[in-house]
Design an enzyme around this catalytic site. Structure first.
Site, PDB file in Angstrom:
ATOM      1  N   MET A   1      -2.508   5.511  -1.307  1.00 58.42           N
ATOM      2  CA  MET A   1      -3.918   5.136  -1.328  1.00 58.42           C
ATOM      3  C   MET A   1      -4.077   3.749  -0.704  1.00 58.42           C
ATOM      4  SD  MET A   1      -5.584   7.677  -2.755  1.00 58.42           S
ATOM      5  CE  MET A   1      -4.510   8.759  -1.821  1.00 58.42           C
ATOM      6  N   HIS A   2      -3.755   3.659   0.594  1.00 56.87           N
ATOM      7  CA  HIS A   2      -3.746   2.366   1.284  1.00 56.87           C
ATOM      8  C   HIS A   2      -5.060   1.596   1.084  1.00 56.87           C
ATOM      9  CE1 HIS A   2      -0.123   3.564   3.484  1.00 56.87           C
ATOM     10  NE2 HIS A   2      -0.723   4.676   3.822  1.00 56.87           N
ATOM     11  N   ASP A   3      -6.167   2.227   1.468  1.00 52.36           N
ATOM     12  CA  ASP A   3      -7.437   1.495   1.552  1.00 52.36           C
ATOM     13  C   ASP A   3      -8.013   1.127   0.188  1.00 52.36           C
ATOM     14  OD1 ASP A   3      -7.333   1.616   4.303  1.00 52.36           O
ATOM     15  OD2 ASP A   3      -8.501   3.457   4.438  1.00 52.36           O
TER      16      ASP A   3
ATOM     17  N   THR B   1       0.810  -1.222   0.000  1.00 51.76           N
ATOM     18  CA  THR B   1       0.000   0.000   0.000  1.00 51.76           C
ATOM     19  C   THR B   1       0.842   1.271   0.000  1.00 51.76           C
ATOM     20  OG1 THR B   1      -0.264   0.170   2.411  1.00 51.76           O
ATOM     21  CG2 THR B   1      -1.834  -1.229   1.213  1.00 51.76           C
TER      22      THR B   1
END
Length: 304
Positions: free
Chosen positions: A233-235, A191
């Site tokens: 933009m981890h999620d 991520t």
């Protein structure tokens, strides 16, 4: 047939972006959104989820969940997401009504009532998910997969070892990864490379009302360095995986969560199977950065 999804979240700016794509992707049917304390406290995460659902005029039910971790003292991430978690855009006040029961009960009800297996996507701390599995183990037969944003095998973003979502409630994470279900995890190894750069963010600005909203949030987000490296933009990785799994590479392995001391929240993997040959997770280990960036921009371009 659309994939049935429940999203457990703590909005949070990258959570808001993940919800934006999930709520509008034609291959997904978001059956329920539930909130948990994480990036900011439960009151804020719930209000933020209301605002995203209202923005897109979605009649998706919303339930508020756990306000504190199972055993540890709660720590937020307002230093990255701002005091309210979603500053930067002037959302109208929401009059949306919550479902009456605690999110854990509402998730259980939705899963058991579904006519097909449900995927649970957790993009915040795993408190609600752990309580669900412990209190209502009968749901396991109807869960297709749990997709998690959390953990790290390359160093932490809260200290030298732990990623935020797992550190907030490591005991919950340990329960979930050892539940016996199909667990897919996106940690910082992947991520932190899921980036949008300054040019991407400027392009998003011109993509209608949705682009304006996301641009306003992104420019208030401190999850990365927009000028040098880009925003992480981890999620969104979890949502991308549901429809474009080819963008990632995975390794099945054994993962445990450290529960106490300075390493609490650290995720330790046994890639070489020296500790055990029992594989309890599918861990994302690589991302095609260009395909990921192109996919996000294409998804947002579809919206107005």
């Amino acid at each position: 047939m659309k994939r049935k999804v429940i999203i457990d979240t703590d909005p949070g700016i990258d959570d808001a972006a993940a919800l934006t794509i999930a709520l509008n992707n034609p291959e997904l049917k978001v059956e329920l959104v539930s909130t948990v304390a994480g990036n900011v406290n439960l009151d804020y995460t719930t209000e933020n989820a209301k605002k995203i659902l209202d923005f897109f005029e979605k009649e998706v039910p919303l339930a508020a969940g756990s306000s504190i971790p199972l055993l540890r003292e709660y720590e937020d991430a307002s230093e990255f997401h701002g005091e309210t978690g979603m500053g930067g855009y002037d959302f109208p006040e929401s009059s949306r009504q919550l479902l009456p029961e605690h999110a854990v009960v509402e998730i259980k009800n939705k899963i058991l009532a579904a006519d097909a297996k449900v995927t649970l996507v957790t993009i915040g701390p795993l408190t609600n998910a752990a309580l669900l599995l412990n209190m209502y183990p009968e749901v396991k037969e109807k869960i297709e997969e749990i997709v998690i944003m959390g953990g790290s095998t390359v160093g932490g973003n809260t200290n030298s070892a732990a990623e935020f979502n797992i550190k907030v409630d490591p005991h919950a994470a340990q329960i979930v990864v050892n539940s016996g279900l199909q667990i897919t995890i996106f940690g910082l190894r992947v991520t932190s490379k899921a980036l949008l750069n300054k040019r991407d963010i400027e392009l998003i600005k011109g993509l209608g009302q949705t682009g304006d909203m996301l641009y306003s949030l992104f420019t208030h987000y401190r999850g990365g360095d927009l000028e040098k490296h880009g925003l992480m933009m981890h999620d969104i990785c979890t949502i991308c995986y549901l429809v474009r799994p080819d963008i990632f590479k995975f390794k099945e392995t054994h993962l445990e969560v450290a529960l106490a001391g300075p390493a609490a929240g650290a995720t330790v993997v046994d890639f070489a199977a020296r500790y055990t040959d029992r594989k309890n997770v599918k861990l994302a280990v690589k991302i095609d950065q260009k395909k990921f960036r192109d996919w996000i921009l294409a998804e947002i371009k579809k919206l107005k």
